[in-house]
Design a protein around this motif. Sequence first.
Motif, PDB file in Angstrom:
ATOM      1  N   ASN A  11      -3.664  20.066  58.119  1.00  0.00           N
ATOM      2  CA  ASN A  11      -4.548  19.163  57.387  1.00  0.00           C
ATOM      3  C   ASN A  11      -3.848  17.846  57.074  1.00  0.00           C
ATOM      4  OD1 ASN A  11      -7.055  18.618  56.405  1.00  0.00           O
ATOM      5  ND2 ASN A  11      -6.981  20.108  54.734  1.00  0.00           N
ATOM      6  N   GLY A  12      -2.928  17.398  57.967  1.00  0.00           N
ATOM      7  CA  GLY A  12      -2.296  16.101  57.800  1.00  0.00           C
ATOM      8  C   GLY A  12      -1.017  16.119  57.000  1.00  0.00           C
ATOM      9  N   TYR A  13      -0.562  17.300  56.507  1.00  0.00           N
ATOM     10  CA  TYR A  13       0.645  17.332  55.690  1.00  0.00           C
ATOM     11  C   TYR A  13       1.396  18.630  55.940  1.00  0.00           C
ATOM     12  CZ  TYR A  13       3.833  17.260  51.765  1.00  0.00           C
ATOM     13  OH  TYR A  13       4.968  17.275  50.997  1.00  0.00           O
ATOM     14  N   GLN A  14       2.718  18.539  55.986  1.00  0.00           N
ATOM     15  CA  GLN A  14       3.578  19.700  56.149  1.00  0.00           C
ATOM     16  C   GLN A  14       4.514  19.783  54.954  1.00  0.00           C
ATOM     17  OE1 GLN A  14       3.822  22.108  58.845  1.00  0.00           O
ATOM     18  NE2 GLN A  14       5.001  23.067  57.206  1.00  0.00           N
ATOM     19  N   PHE A  15       4.448  20.888  54.208  1.00  0.00           N
ATOM     20  CA  PHE A  15       5.342  21.057  53.068  1.00  0.00           C
ATOM     21  C   PHE A  15       6.792  21.057  53.534  1.00  0.00           C
ATOM     22  CE2 PHE A  15       1.473  22.720  51.129  1.00  0.00           C
ATOM     23  CZ  PHE A  15       1.569  22.211  49.838  1.00  0.00           C
ATOM     24  N   VAL A  16       7.647  20.342  52.791  1.00  0.00           N
ATOM     25  CA  VAL A  16       9.066  20.293  53.147  1.00  0.00           C
ATOM     26  C   VAL A  16       9.836  21.424  52.480  1.00  0.00           C
ATOM     27  CG1 VAL A  16       9.040  17.803  53.481  1.00  0.00           C
ATOM     28  CG2 VAL A  16       9.620  18.725  51.229  1.00  0.00           C
ATOM     29  N   SER A  17       9.256  22.020  51.439  1.00  0.00           N
ATOM     30  CA  SER A  17       9.911  23.137  50.772  1.00  0.00           C
ATOM     31  C   SER A  17       9.762  24.389  51.628  1.00  0.00           C
ATOM     32  CB  SER A  17       9.283  23.351  49.388  1.00  0.00           C
ATOM     33  OG  SER A  17       7.873  23.441  49.487  1.00  0.00           O
ATOM     34  N   PRO A  18      10.577  25.431  51.374  1.00  0.00           N
ATOM     35  CA  PRO A  18      10.519  26.655  52.179  1.00  0.00           C
ATOM     36  C   PRO A  18       9.112  27.227  52.248  1.00  0.00           C
ATOM     37  CG  PRO A  18      12.421  26.693  50.744  1.00  0.00           C
ATOM     38  CD  PRO A  18      11.625  25.482  50.363  1.00  0.00           C
ATOM     39  N   ASP A  19       8.842  28.006  53.296  1.00  0.00           N
ATOM     40  CA  ASP A  19       7.499  28.507  53.555  1.00  0.00           C
ATOM     41  C   ASP A  19       6.939  29.327  52.400  1.00  0.00           C
ATOM     42  OD1 ASP A  19       8.047  29.061  57.108  1.00  0.00           O
ATOM     43  OD2 ASP A  19       7.464  27.283  55.972  1.00  0.00           O
ATOM     44  N   SER A  20       7.760  30.105  51.743  1.00  0.00           N
ATOM     45  CA  SER A  20       7.262  30.980  50.687  1.00  0.00           C
ATOM     46  C   SER A  20       7.808  30.565  49.333  1.00  0.00           C
ATOM     47  CB  SER A  20       7.648  32.429  50.968  1.00  0.00           C
ATOM     48  OG  SER A  20       7.274  33.247  49.879  1.00  0.00           O
ATOM     49  N   PRO A  21       6.925  30.300  48.347  1.00  0.00           N
ATOM     50  CA  PRO A  21       7.395  29.957  47.007  1.00  0.00           C
ATOM     51  C   PRO A  21       7.593  31.184  46.131  1.00  0.00           C
ATOM     52  CG  PRO A  21       5.035  29.644  47.132  1.00  0.00           C
ATOM     53  CD  PRO A  21       5.470  30.155  48.489  1.00  0.00           C
ATOM     54  N   LYS A  22       7.682  32.383  46.734  1.00  0.00           N
ATOM     55  CA  LYS A  22       7.783  33.595  45.937  1.00  0.00           C
ATOM     56  C   LYS A  22       9.076  33.643  45.134  1.00  0.00           C
ATOM     57  CE  LYS A  22       5.033  36.547  49.012  1.00  0.00           C
ATOM     58  NZ  LYS A  22       5.042  37.788  49.832  1.00  0.00           N
ATOM     59  N   ALA A  23      10.179  33.315  45.790  1.00  0.00           N
ATOM     60  CA  ALA A  23      11.478  33.506  45.151  1.00  0.00           C
ATOM     61  C   ALA A  23      12.120  32.165  44.815  1.00  0.00           C
ATOM     62  CB  ALA A  23      12.388  34.316  46.070  1.00  0.00           C
ATOM     63  N   GLY A  24      13.314  32.236  44.257  1.00  0.00           N
ATOM     64  CA  GLY A  24      14.050  31.019  43.932  1.00  0.00           C
ATOM     65  C   GLY A  24      13.674  30.475  42.572  1.00  0.00           C
ATOM     66  N   ASP A  25      14.186  29.289  42.283  1.00  0.00           N
ATOM     67  CA  ASP A  25      13.934  28.643  40.995  1.00  0.00           C
ATOM     68  C   ASP A  25      12.779  27.665  41.105  1.00  0.00           C
ATOM     69  OD1 ASP A  25      16.129  29.961  39.829  1.00  0.00           O
ATOM     70  OD2 ASP A  25      17.506  28.443  40.621  1.00  0.00           O
ATOM     71  N   ALA A  26      12.107  27.459  39.965  1.00  0.00           N
ATOM     72  CA  ALA A  26      11.084  26.412  39.911  1.00  0.00           C
ATOM     73  C   ALA A  26      11.769  25.064  40.086  1.00  0.00           C
ATOM     74  CB  ALA A  26      10.339  26.468  38.583  1.00  0.00           C
ATOM     75  N   VAL A  43       6.043  20.106  43.882  1.00  0.00           N
ATOM     76  CA  VAL A  43       6.463  21.007  42.818  1.00  0.00           C
ATOM     77  C   VAL A  43       6.303  22.427  43.345  1.00  0.00           C
ATOM     78  CG1 VAL A  43       5.931  21.928  40.531  1.00  0.00           C
ATOM     79  CG2 VAL A  43       5.950  19.465  40.904  1.00  0.00           C
ATOM     80  N   VAL A  44       7.370  23.205  43.261  1.00  0.00           N
ATOM     81  CA  VAL A  44       7.371  24.579  43.770  1.00  0.00           C
ATOM     82  C   VAL A  44       7.566  25.523  42.593  1.00  0.00           C
ATOM     83  CG1 VAL A  44       8.452  26.208  45.363  1.00  0.00           C
ATOM     84  CG2 VAL A  44       8.395  23.761  45.919  1.00  0.00           C
ATOM     85  N   ILE A  45       6.593  26.411  42.391  1.00  0.00           N
ATOM     86  CA  ILE A  45       6.622  27.343  41.262  1.00  0.00           C
ATOM     87  C   ILE A  45       6.680  28.766  41.804  1.00  0.00           C
ATOM     88  CG2 ILE A  45       5.460  28.098  39.162  1.00  0.00           C
ATOM     89  CD1 ILE A  45       6.377  25.175  39.140  1.00  0.00           C
ATOM     90  N   PRO A  46       7.822  29.449  41.673  1.00  0.00           N
ATOM     91  CA  PRO A  46       7.930  30.818  42.185  1.00  0.00           C
ATOM     92  C   PRO A  46       7.189  31.804  41.289  1.00  0.00           C
ATOM     93  CG  PRO A  46       9.924  30.230  41.033  1.00  0.00           C
ATOM     94  CD  PRO A  46       9.058  28.997  41.025  1.00  0.00           C
ATOM     95  N   TYR A  47       7.162  33.053  41.715  1.00  0.00           N
ATOM     96  CA  TYR A  47       6.570  34.111  40.897  1.00  0.00           C
ATOM     97  C   TYR A  47       7.282  34.179  39.551  1.00  0.00           C
ATOM     98  CZ  TYR A  47       3.981  36.047  44.876  1.00  0.00           C
ATOM     99  OH  TYR A  47       3.122  36.253  45.915  1.00  0.00           O
ATOM    100  N   GLY A  48       6.502  34.473  38.527  1.00  0.00           N
ATOM    101  CA  GLY A  48       7.063  34.622  37.194  1.00  0.00           C
ATOM    102  C   GLY A  48       7.119  33.344  36.382  1.00  0.00           C
ATOM    103  N   LYS A  49       6.671  32.209  36.936  1.00  0.00           N
ATOM    104  CA  LYS A  49       6.730  30.935  36.216  1.00  0.00           C
ATOM    105  C   LYS A  49       5.414  30.166  36.374  1.00  0.00           C
ATOM    106  CE  LYS A  49      11.750  30.521  36.843  1.00  0.00           C
ATOM    107  NZ  LYS A  49      12.097  30.797  35.444  1.00  0.00           N
ATOM    108  N   LYS A  50       5.236  29.127  35.558  1.00  0.00           N
ATOM    109  CA  LYS A  50       4.073  28.233  35.632  1.00  0.00           C
ATOM    110  C   LYS A  50       4.540  26.802  35.380  1.00  0.00           C
ATOM    111  CE  LYS A  50       1.614  30.094  32.411  1.00  0.00           C
ATOM    112  NZ  LYS A  50       0.478  30.318  31.474  1.00  0.00           N
ATOM    113  N   SER A  51       3.629  25.857  35.575  1.00  0.00           N
ATOM    114  CA  SER A  51       3.974  24.458  35.316  1.00  0.00           C
ATOM    115  C   SER A  51       2.723  23.667  35.008  1.00  0.00           C
ATOM    116  CB  SER A  51       4.694  23.848  36.526  1.00  0.00           C
ATOM    117  OG  SER A  51       5.082  22.510  36.243  1.00  0.00           O
TER     118      SER A  51
END
Length: 437
Positions: free
Chosen positions: A146-161, A214-222
């Motif tokens: 849709n005209g844009y490719q996320f630069v962050s890793p494919d899955s936001p499940k893990a890691g830090d917000a 903004v990347v929000i993994p499981y267990g967090k919100k923003s």
Amino acid sequence: MKKNLEKNVHKNRKCDFLKILTANNRMKQEFLAYSLEQLLEEKSFIAWVLHHENEIEWERFLGANSGFRPKVNKAREIILFLREKYDVLDEDSVLEVWKNIDKYDQQYKQKVRNLNFRRRFSWAASILILISMGTFGYLYLNERNNGYQFVSPDSPKAGDARMVLSTGEEIALKKDNSTITLNDVADQVTVNDSIIDLKEKTGTGQQTVSMNEVVIPYGKKSELLLADGTKVWLNAGSRLAFPSRFTDDTREVYLEGEACFQVTRNEKHPFIVKAGNLDVKVLGTHFNVSAYSNDETIETVLLEGSVIVSKPKTFGLGKTDVVLTPRQKASFFKESSKLNVANEPHADLFIAWTYGWLEYYRESLLSVLQKVERYYNVEIHLPDNYPGGDRISGKLDLKDSLEAVMVVLSDASGFEFRISGDKVLIEKKMKELPMQK
């Protein structure tokens, strides 16, 4: 002579597919020898994939010939791909498109010998489109993202917000519920209590406005306050791409996961949320979009104002537009590319998560458990054949501990559970509960 014999054999295989399914064992064995290409040329097979014709016969046949199922699944994937990309709904159209692609691919077989089938198929389809439709090939190549490719890793499940600036620099969001505010006048972003000068990060005088994420993994919100005053709540396991300031005729953001939007009204500059294959266009309103990559549907629930939900057609040549009014829900089914709209009297439940609650009304137990997984960043395992479709209603306080939440669900659904680290094991169903009306 040999060529004539081969043609006759192929012609015989073109008999009615349903007769083959119900014929004697010898004929069934001949059918099992079909190649993937021959399977894709059977109209009755296409009719089963698209319209579920003779569903029982097919399932019975595949159950008796499980080794044939992988080939069927691959052919089914291709047919659904064709329907999604070409908006064709009938057997003849799917068959014709496949034949054209296959014919072109055979002519250039040497060039693609080292590619796997999926890449070969996509390449041939793209070239065919370029030949038949000229400049619209470019739109095809960009349609999937849709005209844009996320630069962050494919899955936001893990890691830090974290917030990923357009320069690639990452800023840690240390709180479980972070607040981000953009100031387009001062060209600054405030992350919780820290002020970041974007001019220093991107260089003074830069004309192009790039996307931040903004990347929000499981267990967090923003929570975000965008440059135009639009407020966004991002749920667990989500990511949002947005510019530091809006400079075009439209205000576009890109979402994967779930977010609630309270859009600042601007009739000259519509606000557009791009979520997978779906666009949600608004002037100023309050709505929720759930577009997790592993969910079967993309859901948009409107609380106030009005939105236009659009499913792009092939190559962007027009769109299927649906206008939502307050307390309606649009559900886009990814596999079938269908877009359904229904009244949603319990629309408020869909944004309860922004207040720290998980509310559900006659929702399947599996769906509720999946949300609990995201909120608490755990894995929930059910025994085989567990009746996860049980409908339950209730309210969970997401500020409570995981154990407290599971106790509530256990009482509502009648199961036993135990928690081991970041895993929740549901062991058995203790009792049958009366069906909720």
